[in-house]
Write a protein that holds these residues in place. Structure first.
Motif, PDB file in Angstrom:
ATOM      1  N   PHE A  42     -64.158 -15.331  75.279  1.00 18.59           N
ATOM      2  CA  PHE A  42     -63.069 -16.154  75.534  1.00 18.59           C
ATOM      3  C   PHE A  42     -62.919 -17.206  75.101  1.00 18.59           C
ATOM      4  CE2 PHE A  42     -59.562 -18.693  77.732  1.00 18.59           C
ATOM      5  CZ  PHE A  42     -58.429 -17.583  77.365  1.00 18.59           C
ATOM      6  N   PHE A  43     -64.458 -18.126  74.928  1.00 21.15           N
ATOM      7  CA  PHE A  43     -64.306 -19.736  74.382  1.00 21.15           C
ATOM      8  C   PHE A  43     -65.251 -19.461  72.681  1.00 21.15           C
ATOM      9  CE2 PHE A  43     -63.357 -19.974  78.760  1.00 21.15           C
ATOM     10  CZ  PHE A  43     -62.360 -21.186  78.471  1.00 21.15           C
ATOM     11  N   PHE A  44     -66.030 -19.848  73.155  1.00 18.30           N
ATOM     12  CA  PHE A  44     -66.974 -20.010  72.002  1.00 18.30           C
ATOM     13  C   PHE A  44     -68.395 -18.625  71.685  1.00 18.30           C
ATOM     14  CE2 PHE A  44     -67.580 -23.205  74.475  1.00 18.30           C
ATOM     15  CZ  PHE A  44     -69.166 -23.073  74.701  1.00 18.30           C
ATOM     16  N   VAL A  66     -68.693 -20.468  66.907  1.00 15.97           N
ATOM     17  CA  VAL A  66     -67.332 -20.486  66.693  1.00 15.97           C
ATOM     18  C   VAL A  66     -66.731 -20.582  67.155  1.00 15.97           C
ATOM     19  CG1 VAL A  66     -66.560 -18.091  65.513  1.00 15.97           C
ATOM     20  CG2 VAL A  66     -68.773 -19.070  64.838  1.00 15.97           C
ATOM     21  N   SER A  67     -65.466 -20.982  67.162  1.00 18.05           N
ATOM     22  CA  SER A  67     -64.357 -21.327  68.355  1.00 18.05           C
ATOM     23  C   SER A  67     -63.752 -19.861  68.050  1.00 18.05           C
ATOM     24  CB  SER A  67     -63.651 -22.415  68.080  1.00 18.05           C
ATOM     25  OG  SER A  67     -62.457 -21.860  68.582  1.00 18.05           O
ATOM     26  N   LYS A  68     -62.951 -18.807  69.813  1.00 14.56           N
ATOM     27  CA  LYS A  68     -62.959 -17.854  69.537  1.00 14.56           C
ATOM     28  C   LYS A  68     -61.333 -18.133  69.853  1.00 14.56           C
ATOM     29  CE  LYS A  68     -66.064 -14.715  70.030  1.00 14.56           C
ATOM     30  NZ  LYS A  68     -66.587 -14.551  71.170  1.00 14.56           N
ATOM     31  N   LEU A  69     -60.881 -19.492  70.521  1.00 11.22           N
ATOM     32  CA  LEU A  69     -59.760 -20.172  71.119  1.00 11.22           C
ATOM     33  C   LEU A  69     -58.332 -20.183  69.362  1.00 11.22           C
ATOM     34  CD1 LEU A  69     -60.079 -22.536  73.467  1.00 11.22           C
ATOM     35  CD2 LEU A  69     -59.830 -20.440  73.686  1.00 11.22           C
ATOM     36  N   HIS A  70     -59.605 -20.374  68.415  1.00 10.62           N
ATOM     37  CA  HIS A  70     -58.502 -20.657  67.339  1.00 10.62           C
ATOM     38  C   HIS A  70     -57.252 -20.301  67.234  1.00 10.62           C
ATOM     39  CE1 HIS A  70     -61.387 -24.853  66.343  1.00 10.62           C
ATOM     40  NE2 HIS A  70     -60.150 -25.417  65.633  1.00 10.62           N
ATOM     41  N   GLY A 110     -53.433 -17.695  69.960  1.00  8.19           N
ATOM     42  CA  GLY A 110     -54.569 -18.491  69.909  1.00  8.19           C
ATOM     43  C   GLY A 110     -53.984 -19.764  69.355  1.00  8.19           C
ATOM     44  N   PHE A 111     -54.118 -21.186  68.582  1.00  4.87           N
ATOM     45  CA  PHE A 111     -53.074 -22.461  68.979  1.00  4.87           C
ATOM     46  C   PHE A 111     -53.227 -22.500  66.456  1.00  4.87           C
ATOM     47  CE2 PHE A 111     -57.244 -23.911  69.866  1.00  4.87           C
ATOM     48  CZ  PHE A 111     -58.121 -24.284  68.216  1.00  4.87           C
ATOM     49  N   SER A 112     -53.684 -21.485  66.178  1.00  5.19           N
ATOM     50  CA  SER A 112     -54.477 -21.768  64.696  1.00  5.19           C
ATOM     51  C   SER A 112     -53.815 -20.100  63.682  1.00  5.19           C
ATOM     52  CB  SER A 112     -54.890 -22.623  64.060  1.00  5.19           C
ATOM     53  OG  SER A 112     -55.362 -22.598  63.004  1.00  5.19           O
ATOM     54  N   GLU A 113     -53.508 -20.373  63.104  1.00  8.68           N
ATOM     55  CA  GLU A 113     -54.092 -19.426  62.328  1.00  8.68           C
ATOM     56  C   GLU A 113     -54.758 -19.234  61.477  1.00  8.68           C
ATOM     57  OE1 GLU A 113     -51.698 -16.268  62.132  1.00  8.68           O
ATOM     58  OE2 GLU A 113     -51.123 -16.395  64.060  1.00  8.68           O
ATOM     59  N   VAL A 114     -55.655 -18.135  60.440  1.00  5.75           N
ATOM     60  CA  VAL A 114     -56.631 -18.130  60.081  1.00  5.75           C
ATOM     61  C   VAL A 114     -55.812 -18.651  57.727  1.00  5.75           C
ATOM     62  CG1 VAL A 114     -58.018 -16.966  58.154  1.00  5.75           C
ATOM     63  CG2 VAL A 114     -57.471 -16.563  60.186  1.00  5.75           C
TER      64      VAL A 114
END
Length: 394
Positions: A42-44, A66-70, A110-114
């Motif tokens: 879930f997190f990193f 590596v962040s999974k949340l982003h 997430g709180f961001s797109e690639v």
């Protein structure tokens, strides 16, 4: 008397049975595994850099989080998997999963797109069951895996969904504009010298790990001269520094000319004369984007439409794409895609060689290096690269 005894027995406090040492150990290990699995999912997740494709941004021996949340955590496709493993059980060739059950994949918010410029970890798309055998020349020994268990790769996103991407003379352009190069980006240079040099001393001192004498890698399409020297992979700043040595005649970046076709560049089509330094232009697919199919771009999009979009009975033949034996003159994409490249631009097996990365293959964003171990240190003390500890990845 009997009732009194029963009453006393029911009202007396119960003494909890003490767990055995083995049971306590088992419960502790079970809790730790469950907690670690949830955090990892879930997190990193922690990764280690095994190759030089991202040098000098990331070095061999860097350990990173590596962040999974982003970008949002993905739900597992293959639930029957041993916890804290990926493809195989540690130290063996035994698969760590069973493919008896395959679930649909979803991505949590997430709180961001690639974004263009992000350093991204993703699952290698061409480990698809219908593709892996086609890439032996670039990536030997590939094997097919489910989406969530395909090999983890790390590259930089150089173009996102909907972008018009092109490489001209080794420079990336997006939507017609010159892209900012990563500060530690490496390229291949020819360094002409007037005399033999102490290779270990000069190159090691300047952080150069990939070099060879010109005679060992002679290629007239790249150098086209009779000077003696070295082929080195390094940054523009280091190349400028090398130029200042009195034994260096000149140092020039080696760029394949436009029109020289590399056969192992994606897609392998006689209609396209692309190479690693001159590629495109091409539109990167975006969810909902409709493109008109031509013989040239059909070669590029065919693999995407056939293998990553959930379509059936898709065939690419004679420069045309057919579905259910009907020729497609246009196509609307069902998900976003990204073009990924290594910062070591002349030594990276990336989207130039195996194609696009679908959004459902994105794992997470590389955030920071927490440990860095030099695989070839000068001494035991220098084995840890202290300056890289807890450094932000840019």
């Amino acid at each position: 008397m009997i009732s009194t005894v029963q009453k006393d027995t029911l009202n007396s406090p119960k003494i909890p049975k003490k767990k055995s040492a083995i049971r306590e150990w088992f419960d502790s290990v079970l809790f730790a595994v469950i907690a670690a699995t949830l955090i990892r999912w879930f997190f990193f997740e922690a990764f280690v850099i095994p190759s030089s494709s991202m040098e000098h941004t990331l070095l061999v021996g860097d350990y990173l989080f590596v962040s999974k949340l982003h970008y949002g955590t993905r739900t597992p496709v293959t639930p029957l998997q041993m916890p804290l493993t990926h493809q195989k059980i540690w130290g063996t060739e035994i698969p760590s999963y069973l493919d008896w059950i395959s679930l649909p994949q979803f991505r949590l918010p997430g709180f961001s797109e690639v974004k263009k410029g992000d350093v991204v970890v993703f699952n290698l798309p061409v480990e698809h069951p219908d593709l892996y055998k086609n890439y032996d020349a670039v990536l030997p020994n590939l094997k097919p895996y489910p989406i969530d268990l395909r090999t983890n790769y790390i590259k930089r996103c150089v173009a996102g969904a909907g972008d018009r991407f092109e490489i001209r003379n080794a420079q990336v352009y997006v939507n017609g504009l010159k892209s900012e190069n990563p500060p530690e980006m490496q390229n291949e240079y020819f360094m002409a010298v007037t005399t033999a040099i102490n290779e270990t001393n000069i190159f090691k001192k300047n952080g150069i790990t990939e070099f060879s004498s010109y005679t060992e890698t002679h290629d007239d399409t790249l150098t086209n001269n009779d000077e003696s020297g070295y082929i080195v992979k390094t940054t523009a700043g280091t190349a400028l520094k090398l130029k200042g040595y009195d034994f260096v005649k000149h140092i020039d970046m080696m760029v394949l000319a436009k029109g020289i076709r590399e056969s192992n560049v994606y897609p392998n089509s006689d209609l396209l004369d692309w190479n690693k330094d001159n590629y495109g232009p091409i539109i990167i697919p975006k969810k909902g984007l409709t493109v008109k199919l031509t013989p040239e771009n059909s070669a590029f999009y065919a693999e995407v439409i056939r293998n990553y979009e959930g379509n059936h009975n898709v065939v690419f033949k004679d420069g045309k794409i057919f579905q259910q034996e009907k020729e497609l003159d246009g196509y609307t994409f069902k998900q976003d895609y990204y073009f990924m490249m290594g910062d070591n631009r002349h030594n990276s097996a990336d989207s130039r060689y195996w194609g696009l990365v679908p959004k459902d293959h994105i794992v997470g964003k590389a955030v920071f290096v927490w440990m860095s171990i030099d695989p070839d240190p000068e001494s035991f003390i220098s084995k840890i690269r202290w300056k890289r500890l807890f450094s932000i990845i840019r």
